[in-house]
Design an enzyme around this catalytic site. Structure first.
Site, PDB file in Angstrom:
ATOM      1  CD  GLU A  22      -2.868 -11.562 -11.682  1.00 54.59           C
ATOM      2  OE1 GLU A  22      -3.957 -11.004 -11.836  1.00 54.59           O
ATOM      3  OE2 GLU A  22      -1.915 -11.030 -11.066  1.00 54.59           O
ATOM      4  CE1 TYR A  41      -4.031  -2.022   0.389  1.00 50.46           C
ATOM      5  CE2 TYR A  41      -2.670  -3.297   1.894  1.00 50.46           C
ATOM      6  CZ  TYR A  41      -3.809  -3.171   1.129  1.00 50.46           C
ATOM      7  OH  TYR A  41      -4.721  -4.194   1.081  1.00 50.46           O
ATOM      8  CG  ASN A  92     -11.260  -2.126  -7.484  1.00 47.73           C
ATOM      9  OD1 ASN A  92     -11.986  -1.670  -8.364  1.00 47.73           O
ATOM     10  ND2 ASN A  92     -10.359  -3.068  -7.725  1.00 47.73           N
ATOM     11  CB  CYS A  94      -7.823  -4.184  -5.516  1.00 44.76           C
ATOM     12  SG  CYS A  94      -9.253  -5.263  -5.634  1.00 44.76           S
ATOM     13  CG  HIS A  95      -5.754  -9.714  -7.422  1.00 40.87           C
ATOM     14  ND1 HIS A  95      -6.515  -9.101  -8.402  1.00 40.87           N
ATOM     15  CD2 HIS A  95      -4.763 -10.386  -8.066  1.00 40.87           C
ATOM     16  CE1 HIS A  95      -6.012  -9.408  -9.586  1.00 40.87           C
ATOM     17  NE2 HIS A  95      -4.950 -10.180  -9.416  1.00 40.87           N
TER      18      HIS A  95
END
Length: 170
Positions: free
Chosen positions: A156, A98, A121, A129-130
């Site tokens: 991913e 963050y 979000n 946002c993950h």
């Protein structure tokens, strides 16, 4: 969201609610938890809606797509929208804190505000946002739950994870 159309997309993390107007996607809701979305009484179910979003999300879950190109209509404050735009610059399979996200938007002392905007979000997965984690590298809150966050990151990174609850290999 008056005039909102929605559809339900089956996915490896459970049924996702896709909602918006016309073909502009305004929200993606998880099946349960903090990010659960229940269609409003004035929402119209339209399973022919959001064809491109459904196709791209399907390709993402199959590991064939890493970046989305969709018409979006998120609602948020100017600051929230700034944070959400910055989220789309985080490469797939990578994570940042963050604090790093706050630095990237030119507000290094706003990590808590960035965290709040990240949590608000309305388009998780598409606006990734993950990919934001705690300063110490720990996975922190996610509207779809930490198992889902772990699943998305593993997906991913080309890792293995048949289902979120199985504990993914990052």
């Amino acid at each position: 969201m008056t005039g909102t159309r929605y559809t339900i997309l089956p996915s490896p993390i459970g049924p996702l609610v896709l909602a918006g107007t016309d073909e502009r996607l305004a929200c993606i809701g998880f099946p349960s938890g903090k990010g659960a979305v229940t269609p409003g009484a004035d929402w119209l179910r339209d399973d022919a809606a959001f064809v491109e979003a459904r196709d791209q999300l399907g390709a993402y879950f199959e590991g064939r797509l890493t970046r989305f190109d969709l018409a979006l209509a998120p609602r948020g404050t100017p600051f929230q929208r700034e944070v959400w735009r910055a989220l789309t610059d985080i490469p797939p399979g990578t994570t940042i804190s963050y604090g790093e996200l706050a630095r990237r938007i030119g507000r290094p002392s706003a990590s808590r505000a960035v965290g709040a905007a990240n949590g608000a979000n309305p388009l998780p997965i598409v606006v990734p946002c993950h990919r934001v984690i705690g300063a110490g590298g720990a996975l922190t809150g996610f509207a779809g739950g930490l198992d889902t966050k772990r699943f998305l990151l593993a997906l991913e990174r080309g890792g293995s994870c048949a289902e979120p609850a199985q504990g993914c290999l990052l």
